[in-house]
Write a protein that holds these residues in place. Structure first.
Motif, PDB file in Angstrom:
ATOM      1  N   ARG A  73      -3.785   0.698  -6.433  1.00 24.31           N
ATOM      2  CA  ARG A  73      -3.063   1.509  -7.425  1.00 24.31           C
ATOM      3  C   ARG A  73      -2.526   2.790  -6.802  1.00 24.31           C
ATOM      4  O   ARG A  73      -1.397   3.207  -7.086  1.00 24.31           O
ATOM      5  CB  ARG A  73      -3.982   1.843  -8.600  1.00 24.31           C
ATOM      6  N   LEU A  74      -3.334   3.440  -5.957  1.00 20.41           N
ATOM      7  CA  LEU A  74      -2.887   4.660  -5.286  1.00 20.41           C
ATOM      8  C   LEU A  74      -1.650   4.392  -4.424  1.00 20.41           C
ATOM      9  O   LEU A  74      -0.692   5.163  -4.431  1.00 20.41           O
ATOM     10  CB  LEU A  74      -4.012   5.233  -4.421  1.00 20.41           C
ATOM     11  N   LEU A  75      -1.698   3.304  -3.671  1.00 22.36           N
ATOM     12  CA  LEU A  75      -0.578   2.974  -2.790  1.00 22.36           C
ATOM     13  C   LEU A  75       0.681   2.629  -3.579  1.00 22.36           C
ATOM     14  O   LEU A  75       1.795   2.980  -3.175  1.00 22.36           O
ATOM     15  CB  LEU A  75      -0.964   1.802  -1.879  1.00 22.36           C
ATOM     16  N   ARG A  76       0.515   1.950  -4.693  1.00 19.96           N
ATOM     17  CA  ARG A  76       1.664   1.575  -5.518  1.00 19.96           C
ATOM     18  C   ARG A  76       2.306   2.794  -6.202  1.00 19.96           C
ATOM     19  O   ARG A  76       3.497   2.791  -6.493  1.00 19.96           O
ATOM     20  CB  ARG A  76       1.246   0.553  -6.574  1.00 19.96           C
ATOM     21  N   ASN A  77       1.522   3.820  -6.463  1.00 17.79           N
ATOM     22  CA  ASN A  77       2.033   5.016  -7.139  1.00 17.79           C
ATOM     23  C   ASN A  77       2.553   6.071  -6.167  1.00 17.79           C
ATOM     24  O   ASN A  77       2.966   7.151  -6.588  1.00 17.79           O
ATOM     25  CB  ASN A  77       0.951   5.635  -8.033  1.00 17.79           C
ATOM     26  N   ASP A  78       2.515   5.774  -4.874  1.00 20.84           N
ATOM     27  CA  ASP A  78       2.998   6.698  -3.848  1.00 20.84           C
ATOM     28  C   ASP A  78       4.315   6.154  -3.296  1.00 20.84           C
ATOM     29  O   ASP A  78       4.370   5.019  -2.815  1.00 20.84           O
ATOM     30  CB  ASP A  78       1.963   6.820  -2.724  1.00 20.84           C
ATOM     31  N   THR A  79       5.389   6.937  -3.373  1.00 21.01           N
ATOM     32  CA  THR A  79       6.702   6.472  -2.932  1.00 21.01           C
ATOM     33  C   THR A  79       6.731   6.090  -1.449  1.00 21.01           C
ATOM     34  O   THR A  79       7.573   5.310  -1.025  1.00 21.01           O
ATOM     35  CB  THR A  79       7.780   7.542  -3.189  1.00 21.01           C
ATOM     36  N   ARG A  80       5.801   6.651  -0.675  1.00 22.73           N
ATOM     37  CA  ARG A  80       5.765   6.338   0.756  1.00 22.73           C
ATOM     38  C   ARG A  80       5.248   4.930   1.029  1.00 22.73           C
ATOM     39  O   ARG A  80       5.514   4.359   2.098  1.00 22.73           O
ATOM     40  CB  ARG A  80       4.895   7.363   1.495  1.00 22.73           C
ATOM     41  N   THR A  81       4.498   4.374   0.093  1.00 25.62           N
ATOM     42  CA  THR A  81       3.847   3.078   0.335  1.00 25.62           C
ATOM     43  C   THR A  81       4.108   2.048  -0.767  1.00 25.62           C
ATOM     44  O   THR A  81       3.616   0.929  -0.687  1.00 25.62           O
ATOM     45  CB  THR A  81       2.323   3.275   0.451  1.00 25.62           C
ATOM     46  N   SER A  82       4.862   2.431  -1.791  1.00 28.58           N
ATOM     47  CA  SER A  82       5.047   1.535  -2.944  1.00 28.58           C
ATOM     48  C   SER A  82       5.741   0.225  -2.576  1.00 28.58           C
ATOM     49  O   SER A  82       5.616  -0.777  -3.280  1.00 28.58           O
ATOM     50  CB  SER A  82       5.834   2.250  -4.043  1.00 28.58           C
ATOM     51  N   HIS A  83       6.486   0.241  -1.448  1.00 25.34           N
ATOM     52  CA  HIS A  83       7.245  -0.946  -1.045  1.00 25.34           C
ATOM     53  C   HIS A  83       6.457  -1.885  -0.137  1.00 25.34           C
ATOM     54  O   HIS A  83       6.904  -3.011   0.125  1.00 25.34           O
ATOM     55  CB  HIS A  83       8.506  -0.509  -0.292  1.00 25.34           C
ATOM     56  N   VAL A  84       5.278  -1.456   0.349  1.00 25.25           N
ATOM     57  CA  VAL A  84       4.533  -2.233   1.348  1.00 25.25           C
ATOM     58  C   VAL A  84       3.805  -3.401   0.665  1.00 25.25           C
ATOM     59  O   VAL A  84       3.042  -3.186  -0.279  1.00 25.25           O
ATOM     60  CB  VAL A  84       3.509  -1.346   2.084  1.00 25.25           C
ATOM     61  N   PRO A  85       3.986  -4.644   1.118  1.00 24.40           N
ATOM     62  CA  PRO A  85       3.267  -5.780   0.534  1.00 24.40           C
ATOM     63  C   PRO A  85       1.757  -5.635   0.734  1.00 24.40           C
ATOM     64  O   PRO A  85       1.306  -5.190   1.794  1.00 24.40           O
ATOM     65  CB  PRO A  85       3.803  -6.986   1.316  1.00 24.40           C
ATOM     66  N   ILE A  86       0.983  -6.002  -0.295  1.00 23.66           N
ATOM     67  CA  ILE A  86      -0.478  -5.927  -0.235  1.00 23.66           C
ATOM     68  C   ILE A  86      -1.063  -7.281  -0.615  1.00 23.66           C
ATOM     69  O   ILE A  86      -0.750  -7.828  -1.677  1.00 23.66           O
ATOM     70  CB  ILE A  86      -1.024  -4.845  -1.186  1.00 23.66           C
ATOM     71  N   ILE A  87      -1.903  -7.819   0.278  1.00 24.12           N
ATOM     72  CA  ILE A  87      -2.643  -9.043  -0.012  1.00 24.12           C
ATOM     73  C   ILE A  87      -4.109  -8.672  -0.174  1.00 24.12           C
ATOM     74  O   ILE A  87      -4.710  -8.098   0.733  1.00 24.12           O
ATOM     75  CB  ILE A  87      -2.486 -10.081   1.113  1.00 24.12           C
ATOM     76  N   MET A  88      -4.675  -8.981  -1.327  1.00 26.60           N
ATOM     77  CA  MET A  88      -6.084  -8.674  -1.580  1.00 26.60           C
ATOM     78  C   MET A  88      -6.966  -9.772  -0.983  1.00 26.60           C
ATOM     79  O   MET A  88      -6.655 -10.966  -1.083  1.00 26.60           O
ATOM     80  CB  MET A  88      -6.354  -8.584  -3.086  1.00 26.60           C
TER      81      MET A  88
END
Length: 316
Positions: A73-88
């Motif tokens: 959630r933190l990464l998605r709400n940060d414009t610097r990282t919102s575009h980075v794909p995340i695999i859980m």
């Protein structure tokens, strides 16, 4: 197994507090040509992310301090990282756990233990998708600068004879100043539709249409298709563009706003300028040269009144 191009430079960050699992994933991805870094907790993960943004993140759910959902959630709400794909990554198999990960903003979910071939395939899939999304203009959905450059380079490498059409609107900035960017965006989408439609109707099967940005567009076609495409675009543009203005501005034939020197100025209704660059009569060896010639031709086209298209007829 054959490696997919461009994965060598892809940076993968693996966040997991299980050091054995970290080694397994790192070894697997290293063998496939990825550049891999790792972190075991929230603080080290965030330090590495902000020092050098990864191309993709593999994120374990169970971590000390903050769990994977909260980090996601933190990464998605940060414009610097919102575009980075995340695999859980997790050992939890309940549907509710997967839903929680996806709702937190994850792009995918892999349950431990996993097949390494599947992991590599999913990483490649999301990297490819992320690259495609970055390569297309979000407003028009047309290929952007990365794909435009690749297309021109490919045509040059093939040694084929082609024509590049550079389209630019005249008086678009003044329109944006008076009507606002939302109306300006409608004009941009209209031009994208017009270009796409005419290239499909009058061009060749393999022709290319792209959006450089703002009110600048590009198309690549064959020499024999240039005239019919340009004439049709200009005709349809000139007969329709007035509909984007108020009845008063249409009646007057111009809008009033301030120019770059802050002087109140009359600006005519928008027209379209098309510059054509071709390697039919001259040798062109790079996409940079195409852009340089196009800039010269666009300047010449915009010096003329009304909607026009001009060709570069020089042989050197």
């Amino acid at each position: 197994m054959q490696k997919v191009q461009n994965t060598k430079n892809a940076k993968v960050l693996v966040v997991d507090d299980d050091r054995f699992m970290l080694r397994v994933i790192e070894d697997c991805l290293h063998k496939e040509g990825f550049s891999v870094d790792s972190a075991t907790d929230f603080n080290s993960a965030m330090d590495k992310i902000y020092q050098s943004t990864p191309d993709i993140i593999l994120l374990d759910v169970v971590l000390p301090k903050l769990n994977g959902y909260e980090i996601c959630r933190l990464l998605r709400n940060d414009t610097r990282t919102s575009h980075v794909p995340i695999i859980m990554l997790t050992s939890k198999v309940q549907v509710e756990d997967k839903v929680a990960g996806l709702e937190a903003g994850a792009d995918d979910y892999i349950t431990k233990p996993f097949d390494t071939l599947e992991l590599v395939a999913r990483v490649r899939t999301h990297l490819r998708r992320a690259k495609q999304e970055k390569s297309f203009n979000p407003l028009t959905g047309l290929p952007g600068n990365i794909l435009i450059e690749e297309e021109i380079k490919q045509r040059l490498a093939d040694g084929s004879v082609f024509a590049v059409l550079y389209l630019d609107l005249d008086n678009f900035k003044a329109y944006n100043d008076v009507y606002g960017f939302l109306k300006g965006d409608e004009v941009i989408k209209f031009v994208a539709h017009l270009l796409n439609k005419n290239v499909k109707e009058h061009g060749n099967l393999g022709d290319f249409v792209g959006h450089i940005g703002g009110d600048d567009f590009i198309s690549i076609t064959s020499i024999d298709r240039v005239d019919i495409i340009c004439k049709s675009i200009i005709s349809q543009f000139d007969s329709t563009i007035s509909l984007f203005y108020s009845s008063e501005d249409r009646r007057r034939g111009y809008i009033i706003t301030r120019d770059r020197t802050n002087q109140e100025t009359e600006f005519p209704l928008m027209t379209i300028s098309i510059a054509i660059v071709s390697n039919e009569n001259r040798f062109i060896d790079s996409h940079w040269q195409v852009a340089e010639i196009a800039a010269e031709m666009k300047k010449y086209a915009k010096s003329k009144l009304g909607s026009v298209y001009v060709k570069d007829r020089r042989n050197r």
